[in-house]
Every structure is written in C-alpha cells, then in structure tokens.
Design an enzyme around this catalytic site. Structure first.
Site, PDB file in Angstrom:
ATOM      1  N   GLU A 264       0.818  -1.207   0.000  1.00 20.04           N
ATOM      2  CA  GLU A 264       0.000   0.000   0.000  1.00 20.04           C
ATOM      3  C   GLU A 264       0.855   1.261   0.000  1.00 20.04           C
ATOM      4  O   GLU A 264       0.527   2.255  -0.677  1.00 20.04           O
ATOM      5  CB  GLU A 264      -0.942  -0.001   1.207  1.00 20.04           C
ATOM      6  N   ARG A 268       0.610   3.772  -3.299  1.00 21.41           N
ATOM      7  CA  ARG A 268      -0.049   5.046  -3.008  1.00 21.41           C
ATOM      8  C   ARG A 268       0.951   6.181  -2.787  1.00 21.41           C
ATOM      9  O   ARG A 268       0.816   7.256  -3.381  1.00 21.41           O
ATOM     10  CB  ARG A 268      -0.960   4.913  -1.775  1.00 21.41           C
ATOM     11  N   ASP A 397      -5.143 -10.232  -8.058  1.00 14.45           N
ATOM     12  CA  ASP A 397      -5.547  -9.440  -9.218  1.00 14.45           C
ATOM     13  C   ASP A 397      -4.410  -8.704  -9.915  1.00 14.45           C
ATOM     14  O   ASP A 397      -4.165  -8.881 -11.113  1.00 14.45           O
ATOM     15  CB  ASP A 397      -6.640  -8.443  -8.804  1.00 14.45           C
ATOM     16  N   GLU A 532     -12.304   0.316 -10.168  1.00 19.77           N
ATOM     17  CA  GLU A 532     -11.936  -0.615 -11.245  1.00 19.77           C
ATOM     18  C   GLU A 532     -12.829  -0.517 -12.477  1.00 19.77           C
ATOM     19  O   GLU A 532     -12.348  -0.588 -13.617  1.00 19.77           O
ATOM     20  CB  GLU A 532     -11.938  -2.061 -10.713  1.00 19.77           C
ATOM     21  N   THR A 621      -1.121   0.500 -10.240  1.00 23.40           N
ATOM     22  CA  THR A 621      -2.415  -0.054  -9.833  1.00 23.40           C
ATOM     23  C   THR A 621      -3.186   0.878  -8.904  1.00 23.40           C
ATOM     24  O   THR A 621      -4.295   0.542  -8.491  1.00 23.40           O
ATOM     25  CB  THR A 621      -2.225  -1.443  -9.177  1.00 23.40           C
TER      26      THR A 621
END
Length: 633
Positions: A264, A268, A397, A532, A621
């Site tokens: 994360e 981010r 994913d 998404e 992502t």
C-alpha cells in the site's frame, strides 16, 4: 417553421365637416390624420410604432422565402433546402439579422428541447457550429441555434441509407464536446466537494470520516493528500494542488516509528510522489520519493528474497503479519513499476534488482494452473501456499496487471513477462470464464480445488481495461473482444442494483430458468467507492471511442453523487447498494476515491487523447501514471 401570414387592420373614423359627407381631398386627409396622431398620448404613439415594427419583422422571413422559392412542400416542417451543396468544412451561411433577433426573443429551439430532456447538459455554441437534434426525434436534418432546420446533402458522408439522423459528424462532435466538458466540470466539482471535507476535518491525516467530521489513521502519512496530488494536477485544480504541495514541503516526514504495509505504501505514496514529480518537474516530490523508497527496502531482507508485508520506516525493520509468515502474491508482484522507475531516476540499481528477483522466482515456481497463480507465497521458502485456489480478485488481481504493464514500461523487451501474461489470459479463458443465465453475461469466476464458483469481486473489473491495453499494444485481437464482453458485465453489476452502484462481490446464476443474472449476498452488498469499473471504461473509450462507455461512466458518477455524497463535505462508502432509501453509510472515504476513481472519470470524459497518453504513460495499480521508458536502440 415560419409563422402563418396575418392580416392586421387599424380603423379610424373621422367626423365630416359641415354636412358630414366624406371628404377625400389629399389636403384634408393629411391634416385630419396628423391632428388625430397629435391627439394620441406619447404612450399610445409608442405602442403603435412598436406594433408596426413587429409586423414588419414577422413578415420579413415569409416574404424572403417566397421570393426565393425554397420551401420543400411539407406543411408540418417547412425545412429550407440550401440552393447548393455546402461542404462539411465550410462555415454555415449567415442568416438575416431580423430573423436572428426574432429567434433570440422566442428562445432558441435547441434550448427549448433541452429543457425537456432529463439530464441534458449541452449548451448553445453560437455562430461557429449548430447543435444536432436530440435523441428520439424522427425528423432528419440539423437544427442550428437560430432554429432553422437544414437538410444535409444526401451524398454527404454518414448520411446514406438513413445514417446520421441526429446530425452531421461535425455537429455531433460539437454536441459531444460540450457534453464532455460539462461532465469534466462535474468531476471537478465532485473532487472539490471531497477535498473540502478532507481539508475541513482530516487535513494531514490518512482518511476522512465524513459523517462524524473526523479522520482515521492507517500510517499517519497524509495518505489521501499524497494519493490525490497528481489527480489535482490532471484536473487543473491548481489552488488545491498548491496548498497540498505546501503541506508536503513543510509537514510530510517519513522519519516515524510506524509500521506501514509495503504494497500500500508503494502504490499510493511512492507511486503518487513519482507520478507528481513527472507531471510537475518539481524535485520536491522526487526527493520525498527517494526517502520513502529507501525506507521500504528492509522488507526485502528475507531468506527467500520474497518481501515481508510490513516495514517500520523509522526503525528500518520489517516483519510478516503476526498470524502468518506468508505474503499475498498480488502484493509482492505489484510493486515493480514503482521501484523500477525509482532506479531509473536515481541510477541506484538496488530498487529494481530487489523487485526483479521477486518476478524471477514467481516465474519459475510450481503450483500454477495454466499460468494462474495461487493467492499466497511464503517469505521463508519462497513457495506458493494454500495452493489450489485461483482467482482474479483480491490477493491475486494485480499480479496479472503488472505482468503486462512492466512489459510495456520497459519498452516491450522483457519477453518472460509477456509470456507469463499471455499464458495467464489463456488460463482465465480455459478455467474461469463462464456465462450467466438468463442473459448470457460473460464473467470471471473462481476455482477452488477443481470446483468452480460463480463468484466475482468488483476488483476483477480491472481486467477489461488491462485486456484492452494489451490489444492496443499488439496482443491478440480477441483480447479486445473479451474486454468488451467483460466491460458490459461490470456495468451490469452497477445498473442491476437499486442504487446503481456495484456491490463488492457478486454471484452469477448459471442454471437454466434463472430470472436474474446477478445475486448479492447480504455480507457483500457494500460499496467502497472503488475505481476498477471506471478505470476500464477509460481504457475502452480511449481505444474504441465508443460513446456508450462515457455515458456509463456518467451514470456511475451521478449515482455516487446521489447515494454517497455527504453534505458537509466528502463522500462515504455505503453498506447496502440494494437499499436506495437507506444505503447505510459507513463513514469512510478511501484515499483511492480521489487518487483513482475521480481521476479515471475525468480522463474518461476528456477529449484530449494526449492528456496522459497511453503511448507515453503506464498507470500503476493506484492510477498514478509513470512514463514508458524511452527506447535505447
């Protein structure tokens, strides 16, 4: 349609002189009329003059049309036909000034039609182009803003065989441009509203709690602010960007005794800082990226070189979760874009070397099923654990996403990554792809020890965009076909819900006789403002230019505004997408709503394909664009 001809009379009676007989002498008539005129008050004389002027204006178009003989014979829609073919690249012919004044007084017909449509956002574009007719009208032709209806040339492009009934390509382009501009403005307004809540109640903290007008901390690093930096830049919100930049310069420090999640923090914070540096050229963000990147490196100090999930960025130590020595496959294989770029910018090889070693090991591991990977990997021995479960949802994913994107980032030279991606997509088709009943929606399910489950996470809706990106970069055309089918499914996950917002997880019906394709369990009905689906809509629109994807995105934004917007500022996740009367707000605005969801919506509505060109940038992502590396040939 021209106004009907009218006959207007003014009758004035005069008393005769002497015997009362009618005196028709010119001198008497002039004197008598002048006397009567002088007897009228100033207001009465003004009204007579205005009346005569209006009659003249009203009769002018009819007289000129009769002189030109340009009516087409239809009593209900008297559409003027141009006397000669007007080419599409020529400006419209100027119209008589009196008719223009009359139209302005009545109000443009386009505006009158627009008021009848529920969500029409088009505005009038004066002189340079005309608006096309609204959907549902049966008449052919183009309505310009002054109200004239002009037949297009039957031989013109796009009008043969009844095509293009809503207007010429030029006029459609103008209408769509105006519409998309309004939609972009709506995204900006949504961002400002979310930012207001964050600024008022959570400034400098990780996440806003909009209902309680407070905040929550995850890492204590201003997560929402950093995630939103490049979004503000792309949306053109310079004032908001500057106040955030001031906070980064003065307040952001990574010298804290705090545990952060490697994945994360990378996608981010590191990704957000690198992206903002590339967009702005401001080295403040590069310096901060170097700082956090170096502090995350202890995570790779494991026996297997598969990184731990957690790092203390103040102490320089790392560890797995308390309950296991495993890391998730998606987390350890979805940090590569960022660390590779950090090496390219700093010329310090350790960052790229660490993440490349992870990909090398995963590439050669046993336990895959036709390129599909399990969800967990052990940090001690480097082997897959909990084998036999395969999904494109949570914990796996972005592994597939980063296979393709690393290949694109590096200039399409790393064939091992491409081979793994292509094999995985074939594995999806073979093992996870099914159709629902009764409407045959194509969906991606899960496999658990040979047993298929028709369960699909909203997270899987990244896949249509990734497939489309691959097809754009020369991969098989059937990837685009599958992308379009899955895009339809992801949109149905929204519109089949009572709020028009997708749940976190759905189950598809597969047995004959089902009355609806999608079922949602009570525990899965929450919506976290996830990006998404709108992410994939962005990719599909960029590559196909099909306007339906924009319209779908607009509906989704409208439903976010209707069911998740908090009046005092901010947006909130909700617990129940099936209950429009009380969707049960959760009092949390995830940082990715600003970092991803609103950014992708804005780019979806952008008319400029060079605004973050997909031939120059690749998105991580968390929707932070990083540059595709220049060719070294």
């Amino acid at each position: 349609m021209h106004p009907p001809s009218r006959q207007d009379y003014i009758s004035i009676s005069f008393a005769g002189q002497g015997s009362g007989s009618y005196n028709n002498s010119k001198q008497w008539r002039r004197q008598s009329c002048w006397r009567k005129w002088k007897q009228l008050s100033r207001l009465q004389r003004s009204l007579v003059l205005v009346f005569l002027f209006i009659c003249g204006i009203a009769s002018y178009p009819a007289v000129t049309e009769q002189l030109k003989g340009l009516t087409d014979g239809h009593p209900d829609t008297e559409r003027p036909v141009l006397p000669e073919v007007v080419k599409q690249d020529q400006p419209p012919l100027p119209e008589p000034t009196p008719q223009r004044k009359l139209s302005n007084k009545r109000g443009p017909p386009v505006l009158e039609n627009r008021q009848k449509k529920e969500n029409a956002l088009n505005t009038v574009v004066e002189d340079k182009a005309s608006d096309s007719k609204k959907e549902g009208e049966e008449e052919e032709g183009v309505i310009n803003w002054r109200g004239a209806v002009i037949n297009t040339d039957p031989a013109s492009e796009g009008t043969k065989n009844g095509e293009n009934k809503e207007g010429s390509p030029a006029n459609q382009k103008v209408q769509l441009s105006v519409e998309s501009a309004n939609w972009r403005e709506a995204v900006q307004e949504a961002f400002r509203h979310a930012w207001k809540g964050y600024k008022d109640f959570a400034w400098g903290h990780d996440e806003l709690r909009p209902l309680s007008k407070s905040y929550s901390e995850w890492f204590g690093l201003g997560l929402t602010l950093i995630d939103a930096l490049d979004t503000m830049w792309i949306l053109g919100l310079k004032e908001e960007f500057e106040e955030a930049k001031t906070w980064v310069a003065a307040e952001l420090t990574f010298n804290k005794n705090v545990d952060v999640n490697l994945f994360e923090s990378t996608i981010r914070i590191l990704g957000g800082l690198l992206s903002t540096y590339h967009l702005t050229g401001d080295t403040l963000f590069l310096d901060k990226a170097k700082d956090i990147g170096s502090r995350l490196m202890p995570a790779f100090n494991t026996p297997s070189k598969i990184p731990y999930s957690d790092v203390n960025i103040g102490k320089g130590t790392a560890h797995p979760p308390r309950w296991t020595s495993d890391s998730t496959v998606a987390e350890v294989t979805s940090i590569q874009l960022e660390f590779r770029e950090l090496t390219r910018l700093t010329q310090e090889p350790q960052y790229q070397a660490a993440v490349a070693e992870v990909m090398k090991q995963v590439h050669k591991l046993d336990g895959k099923l036709d390129g599909l990977v399990p969800m967990f990997i052990n940090t001690n021995n480097g082997q897959f654990t909990h084998q036999g479960i395969y999904t494109l949802g949570a914990r796996a994913d972005s592994y597939y996403e980063y296979l393709l994107k690393q290949w694109i980032q590096g200039g399409k030279k790393e064939n091992e990554l491409l081979e793994d991606y292509l094999q995985a997509i074939e594995g999806v088709k073979k093992n996870l792809l099914q159709k629902s009943s009764p409407n045959g929606l194509t969906f991606v399910g899960e496999l658990s020890h040979g047993q298929f489950s028709p369960k699909m996470d909203h997270l899987v809706c990244f896949l249509p965009g990734t497939l489309a990106l691959g097809a754009h970069n020369g991969l098989p055309a059937d990837h685009m076909d599958l992308a379009k089918q899955l895009m339809e499914t992801c949109y149905q996950m929204y519109i089949q819900m009572e709020t028009g917002l997708s749940p976190e997880i759905v189950h598809f019906n597969m047995h004959q006789g089902s009355t609806r394709d999608i079922e949602v369990k009570l525990a899965d009905r929450h919506n976290l403002l996830r990006p998404e689906t709108v992410e994939s809509l962005f990719y599909l629109y960029r590559f196909t230019k099909d306007q339906k994807y924009r319209k779908w995105g607009w509906k989704i934004l409208q439903n976010f505004n209707k069911y998740t917007k908090v009046s005092s500022g901010g947006y909130t996740s909700i617990n129940n997408v099936r209950d429009p009367d009380y969707p049960s707000p959760r009092d949390k605005m995830e940082s990715f709503f600003l970092g991803e969801t609103l950014k992708y919506l804005y780019l979806l509505f952008s008319d400029d394909p060079n605004l973050i060109s997909l031939d120059q940038y690749v998105f991580n992502t968390e929707a932070h664009p990083l540059p595709i590396w220049p060719s070294t040939k």
